[in-house]
Design an enzyme around this catalytic site. Structure first.
Site, mmCIF file in Angstrom:
data_model
loop_
_atom_site.group_PDB
_atom_site.id
_atom_site.type_symbol
_atom_site.label_atom_id
_atom_site.label_comp_id
_atom_site.label_asym_id
_atom_site.label_seq_id
_atom_site.Cartn_x
_atom_site.Cartn_y
_atom_site.Cartn_z
ATOM 1 N N VAL A 136 -10.941 -8.058 -1.418
ATOM 2 C CA VAL A 136 -10.854 -8.938 -2.580
ATOM 3 C C VAL A 136 -10.097 -8.317 -3.757
ATOM 4 O O VAL A 136 -9.640 -9.034 -4.654
ATOM 5 C CB VAL A 136 -12.277 -9.360 -3.021
ATOM 6 N N ASN A 137 -9.909 -6.997 -3.763
ATOM 7 C CA ASN A 137 -9.269 -6.339 -4.901
ATOM 8 C C ASN A 137 -7.747 -6.351 -4.773
ATOM 9 O O ASN A 137 -7.075 -5.321 -4.785
ATOM 10 C CB ASN A 137 -9.781 -4.902 -5.053
ATOM 11 N N GLU A 159 -11.103 2.454 8.466
ATOM 12 C CA GLU A 159 -9.649 2.594 8.523
ATOM 13 C C GLU A 159 -9.204 3.523 9.650
ATOM 14 O O GLU A 159 -8.141 3.333 10.240
ATOM 15 C CB GLU A 159 -9.116 3.098 7.177
#
Length: 322
Positions: free
Chosen positions: A189-190, A278
């Protein structure tokens, strides 16, 4: 009175059946439209050389060793792709997980900017995964855009935010998203969209090159280096360092990745290890090469000095305020 009750029950059943038939009608209609499109010999999918010209950007890596395109500003002809995808009448999904305080901090600007720049002119569904509807901002969208709120389910043993996101996304893709969209992107969302994020980004499996590591030596990439981990990548191996904040593809490929990620987490847990999300994503793309890569222009960190290779920032990546 009994007869009235029976009639009411029959009417309710008929209404429910009608809704089901209408739902299936539109699914079948869309499927037939795509079949007709495929039968039309004049609407064949463009070849890579029809819309992608790597020679336009000799200053950067534009093609991988496995011949997948790396999308930079100046390398693509969006108009050629538009002719193809417009006739397909595609729908593109964008899933974003907004939980806790990050909902108030970032979601409004994320949605506003995505409404302005993400897949303009195409059917778009924003899937907002949230744990608190009360925190959601007012959402106003333009034509061809809609959104769906999806509840985030948590269990006590789920500690990692990314695992929670992927577990929930997997459930919803299986349940209905795979029937609603042709392509799906997942983003954190950032982010703020700065320029058009268009059909040049669409592909079967799409990976985002990490802005921090593109200009670094591959030997320094922060892969998982513990041999016992499912995410392990030894020195001397690896193509790029990919950013987990953005990835995309067909719903089928999204499901395949999440299944691989969950298995990796499970295997690590059995060995008493824990590797970050990641790392698992980078291991997945090492084995399962992406069919398209997005350059750092599609996820640039504005805290960095912008080098000449970054011609046009498509998405700005904001550091989360803890």
């Amino acid at each position: 009175m009994r007869m009235n009750s029976k009639w009411k029950m029959l009417l309710l059943i008929s209404f429910a059946l009608s809704l089901t038939l209408i739902k299936h009608h539109f699914r079948i209609k869309k499927h037939l439209q795509k079949m007709n499109f495929c039968w039309d010999h004049e609407a064949e999918e463009p070849q890579l050389s029809d819309w992608f010209n790597p020679k336009k950007r000799p200053d950067v890596i534009t093609t991988t060793d496995w011949l997948a395109p790396v999308i930079w500003e100046g390398t693509y002809n969006r108009q050629v792709l538009e002719k193809y995808y417009k006739r397909l009448n595609i729908t593109v999904g964008l899933a974003v997980c907004a939980t806790g305080k990050f909902t108030a901090q970032y979601l409004e600007k994320f949605i506003q900017s995505a409404n302005k720049h993400f897949m303009i002119g195409y059917n778009v569904i924003f899937y907002i995964l949230t744990d608190d509807v009360a925190r959601l901002p007012r959402i106003e969208l333009g034509p061809l855009r809609t959104f769906k709120l999806l509840a985030v389910f948590k269990e006590k043993e789920w500690k990692d935010f990314n695992f929670i996101h992927m577990k929930n996304l997997y459930m919803y893709v299986i349940e209905h998203i795979q029937h609603e969209v042709d392509f799906l992107f997942s983003m954190t969302v950032n982010h703020i969209f700065k320029n058009d994020f268009g059909v040049e980004t669409l592909g079967t499996s799409v990976a985002q090159i990490h802005a921090w590591w593109y200009f670094k030596n591959a030997h320094d990439f922060p892969y998982e280096r513990r041999p016992a981990s499912a995410a392990f990548i030894p020195f001397g191996e690896g193509d790029f360092y990919y950013h987990a904040a953005i990835f995309g593809g067909t719903p089928e490929k999204i499901l395949t990745f999440i299944e691989g990620y969950r298995k990796g987490v499970s295997d690590d847990s059995k060995n008493g290890l824990s590797s970050i999300y990641e790392h698992h994503l980078n291991k997945y793309f090492l084995i399962n090469k992406p069919t398209k890569l997005l350059s750092p222009e599609y996820n640039w960190d504005p805290n960095f000095r912008t080098p000449p290779q970054i011609k046009l920032v498509k998405v700005a990546w904001l550091q989360k305020k803890i």
